[in-house]
Design a protein around this motif. Sequence first.
Motif, PDB file in Angstrom:
ATOM      1  N   GLY A 108       0.771  -1.229   0.000  1.00 18.81           N
ATOM      2  CA  GLY A 108       0.000   0.000   0.000  1.00 18.81           C
ATOM      3  C   GLY A 108       0.801   1.276   0.000  1.00 18.81           C
ATOM      4  N   SER A 109       2.081   1.223   0.428  1.00 18.46           N
ATOM      5  CA  SER A 109       2.897   2.432   0.408  1.00 18.46           C
ATOM      6  C   SER A 109       4.362   2.049   0.389  1.00 18.46           C
ATOM      7  CB  SER A 109       2.617   3.298   1.648  1.00 18.46           C
ATOM      8  OG  SER A 109       3.295   2.797   2.793  1.00 18.46           O
ATOM      9  N   THR A 110       5.220   3.029   0.110  1.00 18.70           N
ATOM     10  CA  THR A 110       6.660   2.769   0.088  1.00 18.70           C
ATOM     11  C   THR A 110       7.240   2.642   1.502  1.00 18.70           C
ATOM     12  OG1 THR A 110       7.083   5.163  -0.038  1.00 18.70           O
ATOM     13  CG2 THR A 110       7.012   3.922  -2.126  1.00 18.70           C
ATOM     14  N   GLU A 111       6.426   2.813   2.528  1.00 18.39           N
ATOM     15  CA  GLU A 111       6.882   2.636   3.903  1.00 18.39           C
ATOM     16  C   GLU A 111       6.199   1.459   4.598  1.00 18.39           C
ATOM     17  OE1 GLU A 111       6.625   6.292   6.066  1.00 18.39           O
ATOM     18  OE2 GLU A 111       8.400   7.110   5.040  1.00 18.39           O
ATOM     19  N   ALA A 112       5.539   0.613   3.846  1.00 20.51           N
ATOM     20  CA  ALA A 112       4.853  -0.541   4.421  1.00 20.51           C
ATOM     21  C   ALA A 112       5.826  -1.496   5.100  1.00 20.51           C
ATOM     22  CB  ALA A 112       4.056  -1.263   3.337  1.00 20.51           C
ATOM     23  N   TYR A 113       7.086  -1.456   4.669  1.00 16.73           N
ATOM     24  CA  TYR A 113       8.094  -2.353   5.231  1.00 16.73           C
ATOM     25  C   TYR A 113       8.356  -2.111   6.714  1.00 16.73           C
ATOM     26  CZ  TYR A 113      11.290   1.617   4.965  1.00 16.73           C
ATOM     27  OH  TYR A 113      11.876   2.846   5.135  1.00 16.73           O
ATOM     28  N   LYS A 114       8.047  -0.922   7.216  1.00 21.34           N
ATOM     29  CA  LYS A 114       8.428  -0.569   8.581  1.00 21.34           C
ATOM     30  C   LYS A 114       7.755  -1.477   9.610  1.00 21.34           C
ATOM     31  CE  LYS A 114       9.747   4.232   7.797  1.00 21.34           C
ATOM     32  NZ  LYS A 114       9.512   5.658   8.161  1.00 21.34           N
ATOM     33  N   LYS A 115       6.485  -1.769   9.435  1.00 26.98           N
ATOM     34  CA  LYS A 115       5.800  -2.657  10.380  1.00 26.98           C
ATOM     35  C   LYS A 115       6.422  -4.053  10.353  1.00 26.98           C
ATOM     36  CE  LYS A 115       1.323  -0.304  10.444  1.00 26.98           C
ATOM     37  NZ  LYS A 115      -0.141  -0.434  10.174  1.00 26.98           N
ATOM     38  N   MET A 116       6.859  -4.490   9.191  1.00 23.17           N
ATOM     39  CA  MET A 116       7.502  -5.793   9.086  1.00 23.17           C
ATOM     40  C   MET A 116       8.813  -5.798   9.858  1.00 23.17           C
ATOM     41  SD  MET A 116       8.516  -7.890   5.629  1.00 23.17           S
ATOM     42  CE  MET A 116       9.758  -6.739   5.109  1.00 23.17           C
ATOM     43  N   CYS A 117       9.609  -4.728   9.709  1.00 17.13           N
ATOM     44  CA  CYS A 117      10.898  -4.654  10.397  1.00 17.13           C
ATOM     45  C   CYS A 117      10.733  -4.580  11.912  1.00 17.13           C
ATOM     46  CB  CYS A 117      11.686  -3.436   9.913  1.00 17.13           C
ATOM     47  SG  CYS A 117      12.207  -3.519   8.189  1.00 17.13           S
ATOM     48  N   GLU A 118       9.625  -4.092  12.372  1.00 18.03           N
ATOM     49  CA  GLU A 118       9.393  -3.938  13.808  1.00 18.03           C
ATOM     50  C   GLU A 118       8.972  -5.231  14.488  1.00 18.03           C
ATOM     51  OE1 GLU A 118       6.531  -0.808  13.740  1.00 18.03           O
ATOM     52  OE2 GLU A 118       7.987   0.688  13.035  1.00 18.03           O
ATOM     53  N   ARG A 119       8.695  -6.250  13.736  1.00 19.85           N
ATOM     54  CA  ARG A 119       8.312  -7.536  14.317  1.00 19.85           C
ATOM     55  C   ARG A 119       9.488  -8.190  15.024  1.00 19.85           C
ATOM     56  NH1 ARG A 119       4.719 -10.725   9.862  1.00 19.85           N
ATOM     57  NH2 ARG A 119       5.400 -12.440  11.211  1.00 19.85           N
ATOM     58  N   LYS A 120       9.174  -9.032  16.002  1.00 15.45           N
ATOM     59  CA  LYS A 120      10.208  -9.720  16.781  1.00 15.45           C
ATOM     60  C   LYS A 120      10.528 -11.110  16.229  1.00 15.45           C
ATOM     61  CE  LYS A 120      10.285  -6.336  19.767  1.00 15.45           C
ATOM     62  NZ  LYS A 120      11.437  -5.382  19.799  1.00 15.45           N
ATOM     63  N   ASP A 121       9.736 -11.595  15.307  1.00 13.55           N
ATOM     64  CA  ASP A 121       9.899 -12.976  14.843  1.00 13.55           C
ATOM     65  C   ASP A 121      10.536 -13.057  13.454  1.00 13.55           C
ATOM     66  OD1 ASP A 121       7.760 -11.875  13.484  1.00 13.55           O
ATOM     67  OD2 ASP A 121       6.515 -13.679  13.566  1.00 13.55           O
ATOM     68  N   ILE A 122      11.316 -12.049  13.088  1.00 13.18           N
ATOM     69  CA  ILE A 122      12.043 -12.044  11.816  1.00 13.18           C
ATOM     70  C   ILE A 122      13.516 -11.798  12.103  1.00 13.18           C
ATOM     71  CG2 ILE A 122      12.389 -10.801   9.632  1.00 13.18           C
ATOM     72  CD1 ILE A 122       9.417 -10.290   9.527  1.00 13.18           C
ATOM     73  N   ASP A 123      14.377 -12.574  11.464  1.00 15.14           N
ATOM     74  CA  ASP A 123      15.825 -12.471  11.676  1.00 15.14           C
ATOM     75  C   ASP A 123      16.513 -11.610  10.624  1.00 15.14           C
ATOM     76  OD1 ASP A 123      15.884 -14.409  13.889  1.00 15.14           O
ATOM     77  OD2 ASP A 123      15.394 -15.881  12.316  1.00 15.14           O
TER      78      ASP A 123
END
Length: 461
Positions: A108-123
Amino acid sequence: MKRTTLLFSLIFCITCSVYAQVIKPIKTDVPARPAGQTDVIQLTSPKMNVVRVGFVGLGMRGPGAVDRWCHIPGTEIKALCDVEADRVEQAQKILERNGRKRATAYSGSTEAYKKMCERKDIDIIYIITDWVHHVPIALYAMNHGKHVAIEVPAATNMHDIWALINTSERTRKHCIMLENCVYDFFELAALNMAQQGLFGEVLHVEGSYLHNLDDYWDMYWDNWRLDFNRKNRGDVYPTHGIGPDCQVLNIHRGDRMKYLVAMDTKAVNGPKHVQKSTGKPCNDFQNGDQTSTMIRTENGKTMLIQHNVMTPRPYSRMYQIVGTDGYASKYPIEELCFRTEQLNSSGTANYQDLNAHAAVPEKVRNELLNKYTPPFVKELEATAKQVGGHGGMDYIMDYRLVYCLRNGLPLDMDVYDMAEWCCLGELTRISLENNSAPVAIPDFTRGAWNRVKGFSYQFAK
């Protein structure tokens, strides 16, 4: 007579002084390492039983990466992100076809990645966007505790390069550039030969990206690649050519690149592509149709790197190794050449009727390539070719990344490799804008370039 001699002496001194000033390499700023930080040479992270990944950018290269990771043991694909929601859904179907669970979707936007990076279950965040968005995503990810893997070129200017270095050093997170060409089968075998001294002392290497993109310009989202070439002069895409060369020369593993000189042609076909796509004449196209760069290292070695995506010609990475006792090249055909006594004294075999001015016969070449292909490549080759990705080298690249993370090993390429291979973008521009003047190449390790001696993969699988 004395006056004449004095005059000539004065002219000579002035000339020498001016000449010295002219050839003194132009320097760029090397920021001091922030207090409390140390380099990340041979950086390791704790072993991971499973590597949990999130992908950002699912356009041209992204879907292939998602598919490859489905075939790598010990991985979980946790999240998929793209500006366009339909691209995320297409990637979800790739997961389903491979028996993997659907991932969390971000779009939906060029900043949608931020919520993904904030997750604790991604290395690790795997970044495959257009070049302009590489660095903001990588910095945000590392600052939120994630390792990052970035498509080439990871960064396009010195400011961004130093930002990636400093953030990797501060966070102690891996920052690897996804340079697939170092995993080419021929180049891996040739690298092994070089590291074992089969070429004698390597004096000169060559590499390039010669790939006419006439059939591809329209495929880039929002026309970003042609637009980047329009705005930027210099070798904007050097990493496929320079990456394998730097490994052969042990760059920041016993040697370093010292300075470069660049030269380019005028822009002819680039403006034509802009006019074709916009319907308007283009008078401000910056990137020359052909750019050539010469580099000299601290240890007196040389490199020739070329870039051309505009003119009709066969694809070539121009890969060459020139040593005191041997030679290798991949284009237009794979060739090896050696001094007969060098080859026979190497323990390889006892070859007769070879000479130092002709390639070895095909049978001998194949025997040598088989002998010097690293064991991990032999073990992965069948799967790599079946899964695909530029003939299999993309799969080996991803597999090696996962393998090193799972086993707590240093990665095959570090943030300083990224910096050295990407810096040509801005430094060649500086050289070109100053009549091809020499430009100093910074020591991105800030003093640690000679601490590790020699380049080698962890040759286990």
